[in-house]
Scaffold this active site. Sequence first.
Site, PDB file in Angstrom:
ATOM      1  N   GLU A   1       0.868  -1.161   0.000  1.00  0.00           N
ATOM      2  CA  GLU A   1       0.000   0.000   0.000  1.00  0.00           C
ATOM      3  C   GLU A   1       0.919   1.229   0.000  1.00  0.00           C
ATOM      4  O   GLU A   1       1.804   1.330   0.849  1.00  0.00           O
ATOM      5  CB  GLU A   1      -0.880  -0.010   1.257  1.00  0.00           C
ATOM      6  CG  GLU A   1      -1.862   1.130   1.238  1.00  0.00           C
ATOM      7  CD  GLU A   1      -2.728   1.200   2.490  1.00  0.00           C
ATOM      8  OE1 GLU A   1      -2.716   0.278   3.309  1.00  0.00           O
ATOM      9  OE2 GLU A   1      -3.412   2.238   2.624  1.00  0.00           O
TER      10      GLU A   1
ATOM     11  N   ARG B   1       5.082 -12.837   9.693  1.00  0.00           N
ATOM     12  CA  ARG B   1       5.762 -11.595   9.369  1.00  0.00           C
ATOM     13  C   ARG B   1       7.067 -11.508  10.138  1.00  0.00           C
ATOM     14  O   ARG B   1       7.266 -12.186  11.150  1.00  0.00           O
ATOM     15  CB  ARG B   1       4.875 -10.386   9.674  1.00  0.00           C
ATOM     16  CG  ARG B   1       4.550 -10.222  11.143  1.00  0.00           C
ATOM     17  CD  ARG B   1       3.460  -9.171  11.364  1.00  0.00           C
ATOM     18  NE  ARG B   1       3.899  -7.844  10.995  1.00  0.00           N
ATOM     19  CZ  ARG B   1       3.277  -7.066  10.105  1.00  0.00           C
ATOM     20  NH1 ARG B   1       2.209  -7.488   9.491  1.00  0.00           N
ATOM     21  NH2 ARG B   1       3.716  -5.868   9.839  1.00  0.00           N
TER      22      ARG B   1
ATOM     23  N   LYS C   1       4.012   0.631   9.816  1.00  0.00           N
ATOM     24  CA  LYS C   1       4.070   1.886   9.052  1.00  0.00           C
ATOM     25  C   LYS C   1       3.453   3.037   9.835  1.00  0.00           C
ATOM     26  O   LYS C   1       3.869   4.175   9.687  1.00  0.00           O
ATOM     27  CB  LYS C   1       3.389   1.706   7.706  1.00  0.00           C
ATOM     28  CG  LYS C   1       4.366   1.145   6.675  1.00  0.00           C
ATOM     29  CD  LYS C   1       3.831   1.275   5.280  1.00  0.00           C
ATOM     30  CE  LYS C   1       2.910   0.121   4.990  1.00  0.00           C
ATOM     31  NZ  LYS C   1       2.507   0.053   3.579  1.00  0.00           N
TER      32      LYS C   1
HETATM   33  P1  ATP Z   1       1.483  -1.956   8.224  1.00  0.00           P
HETATM   34  O1  ATP Z   1       0.592  -3.056   8.757  1.00  0.00           O
HETATM   35  O2  ATP Z   1       2.607  -1.576   9.101  1.00  0.00           O
HETATM   36  O3  ATP Z   1       0.711  -0.780   7.676  1.00  0.00           O
HETATM   37  P2  ATP Z   1       1.433  -3.478   5.920  1.00  0.00           P
HETATM   38  O4  ATP Z   1       1.803  -4.864   6.190  1.00  0.00           O
HETATM   39  O5  ATP Z   1      -0.028  -3.214   5.882  1.00  0.00           O
HETATM   40  O6  ATP Z   1       2.174  -2.576   6.971  1.00  0.00           O
HETATM   41  P3  ATP Z   1       1.642  -3.292   3.117  1.00  0.00           P
HETATM   42  O7  ATP Z   1       2.109  -2.201   2.261  1.00  0.00           O
HETATM   43  O8  ATP Z   1       0.210  -3.665   3.057  1.00  0.00           O
HETATM   44  O9  ATP Z   1       2.060  -2.913   4.599  1.00  0.00           O
HETATM   45  O10 ATP Z   1       2.538  -4.566   2.919  1.00  0.00           O
HETATM   46  C1  ATP Z   1       2.853  -5.105   1.660  1.00  0.00           C
HETATM   47  C2  ATP Z   1       3.199  -6.557   1.829  1.00  0.00           C
HETATM   48  O11 ATP Z   1       4.313  -6.702   2.721  1.00  0.00           O
HETATM   49  C3  ATP Z   1       2.054  -7.330   2.425  1.00  0.00           C
HETATM   50  O12 ATP Z   1       1.894  -8.536   1.699  1.00  0.00           O
HETATM   51  C4  ATP Z   1       2.477  -7.592   3.827  1.00  0.00           C
HETATM   52  O13 ATP Z   1       1.934  -8.785   4.301  1.00  0.00           O
HETATM   53  C5  ATP Z   1       4.008  -7.640   3.715  1.00  0.00           C
HETATM   54  N1  ATP Z   1       4.620  -7.264   4.977  1.00  0.00           N
HETATM   55  C6  ATP Z   1       4.403  -6.138   5.686  1.00  0.00           C
HETATM   56  N2  ATP Z   1       5.096  -6.152   6.839  1.00  0.00           N
HETATM   57  C7  ATP Z   1       5.784  -7.316   6.861  1.00  0.00           C
HETATM   58  C8  ATP Z   1       6.675  -7.935   7.797  1.00  0.00           C
HETATM   59  N3  ATP Z   1       7.005  -7.344   8.947  1.00  0.00           N
HETATM   60  N4  ATP Z   1       7.188  -9.139   7.475  1.00  0.00           N
HETATM   61  C9  ATP Z   1       6.862  -9.740   6.323  1.00  0.00           C
HETATM   62  N5  ATP Z   1       6.034  -9.229   5.413  1.00  0.00           N
HETATM   63  C10 ATP Z   1       5.489  -8.026   5.668  1.00  0.00           C
HETATM   64 MG    MG Z   2      -1.551  -3.582   4.626  1.00  0.00          MG
END
Ligand code: ATP
Ligand code: MG
Length: 558
Positions: free
Chosen positions: A37, A263, A273
């Site tokens: 995102e 994760r 984020k």
């Molecule tokens: P946040 O929850 O902090 O806003 P997010 O996971 O929603 O972060 P996205 O941009 O939606 O952020 O993430 C893109 C991809 O990266 C998704 O498939 C998510 O599952 C993966 N991802 C995000 N954080 C992690 C992590 N700590 N370890 C592994 N994969 C991750």
């Molecule tokens: Mg997300």
Amino acid sequence: MTEPVAAEVGRDFIRDIIQADLDQGRYLEIVTRFPPEPNGYLHIGHAKSIALNFGISQEFPGRCHLRFDDTNPVKEEQEYIDSIQADVRWLGFDWGKNLFFASDYFARLYEWAEQLIRDGLAYVDDQTQEEIRTSRGTLTEPGKNSPFRDRSVEENLDLFRRMKAGEFPNGARVLRAKIDMAAGNINLRDPVLYRILHAHHPRTGTEWSIYPSYDYAHGQSDAIEGITHSICTLEFEDHRPLYDWFIEKLPVPSQPHQYEFARLNLTYTLLSKRVLTQLVRDGHVAGWDDPRMPTMAGMRRRGVPPAALREFVKRIGVAKANSVVDVGMLEFCIREELNRTSQRRMGVLRPLKVVIENYPEGQTEELEAINHPDDPSAGTRKITFGRELYIEQDDFMENPPKKFFRLSPGNEVRLRYAYFVKCTGVIKNDKGEVVELRCTYDPATRGGNAPDGRKVKATMHWLPAATSVPAEIRIYNQLFSNPSPDASNFAADLNPNSLEILTEARIEASVAKSNSTEPMQFERQGYFVRDKDSTPGKPVFSRTIGLRDTFAKEVAKG
Ligand code: ATP
Ligand code: MG
């Protein structure tokens, strides 16, 4: 330049599933996607997901898409879209022609929503967000049907079209799937598909007044792109029945499947984020690329090689159970890579002046220094020895304890690549602080060895006073002082000493002159990289990482 990525990743349960799918002839090609995102910069957790999704596309026949999940215009910006692409490339991966945006599918998603309404599977709900939340029930209690749940198809279509046309203010209505308010899985209790948002979208501008939810947009985007394995993190495990429900009910062109993995969590680090955005907005750090941030931009600026990140995510593997990885593991991978690849130089972080009393005034000589101890092809360079030098303040003690082998009055040490020197005098200021040392050198020890075979117990780095150059050096410590920082009150866990600025440091003249952003080792001090804050008059260097894991020891000492 990043090196090509070798497809040498170990096996894990996701790769096993894919292999089995291929063996059974279910797919000719494996299609994965990385779906960020664009509401922030990528962090090292994303690196794990990128390496998994793009890694799979290198190891198996198929491809990996980069898809921006741009369904919430309130938080999304072009800056993030650009930085995410730069970071994925920097990490060493390439989506080729496969760059997509969920917003490209807004029209199709809208049509499918109308179809759900026509099929009696979706309705417009006029309840407030709060009413929807409280009527959803709990893990132990079923939810309550909305009073608007049984609207006619005609009324739903009319209201939904007017939502789209922008007739209603934000929050006035939503479109919900009509599934089951008593479902054991709360995600199936009539989830929201569309909400009204009068906001400017980075790509579609003001064309839309309604935006699809993640749950509604994600699986359908996967299906449109022909994704075979939609890999996400464990939080989405309970969303999978909903993912499958949409795929079953809609005339989608393919049947993707969702798989969940754990994760990445790291000690001393927050990878949310929301928190990272707040750190930037509240000025706790100097921006998304602050070298203390766990973002890829921060790590790049700090001199972390992308190969070290790839090695790290390879080592931690992919599992189905959440765990916390010791940040020491990441640091180990960074050290290993830098030790192998970085050239050696000398830098004095906290200089102490030394005058070699028996070295002739006005005389200098060139000595040869090795650029990499394990790589002769890295060659040698000249360093200038003279009567006035700088050594590290820490390398001298006037009244040393027993096991201190470095410089002290009467003690002899080796200056790297140069001579044996002995301390003969100490000069102090009014406050009694040592400001200068007097030494003698032994001309017979040129190059650092005594012909009579006598030994010294310490070899120290140094720089010539005349030709070394002043520099600012920034030393970074963990951003949080708590091994498991509290995401809901992270400010309390911030390390007040996460940045140490040394303004009096000195570096070799050639290092100061070069604009290279390759990290290098300053002998005995760690790995350093030129920072973008450098000016022609004042080079600024950041320490990527120290040579040894002193941090773990400091923590153990308390
Ligand atoms: P946040 O929850 O902090 O806003 P997010 O996971 O929603 O972060 P996205 O941009 O939606 O952020 O993430 C893109 C991809 O990266 C998704 O498939 C998510 O599952 C993966 N991802 C995000 N954080 C992690 C992590 N700590 N370890 C592994 N994969 C991750
Ligand atoms: Mg997300």
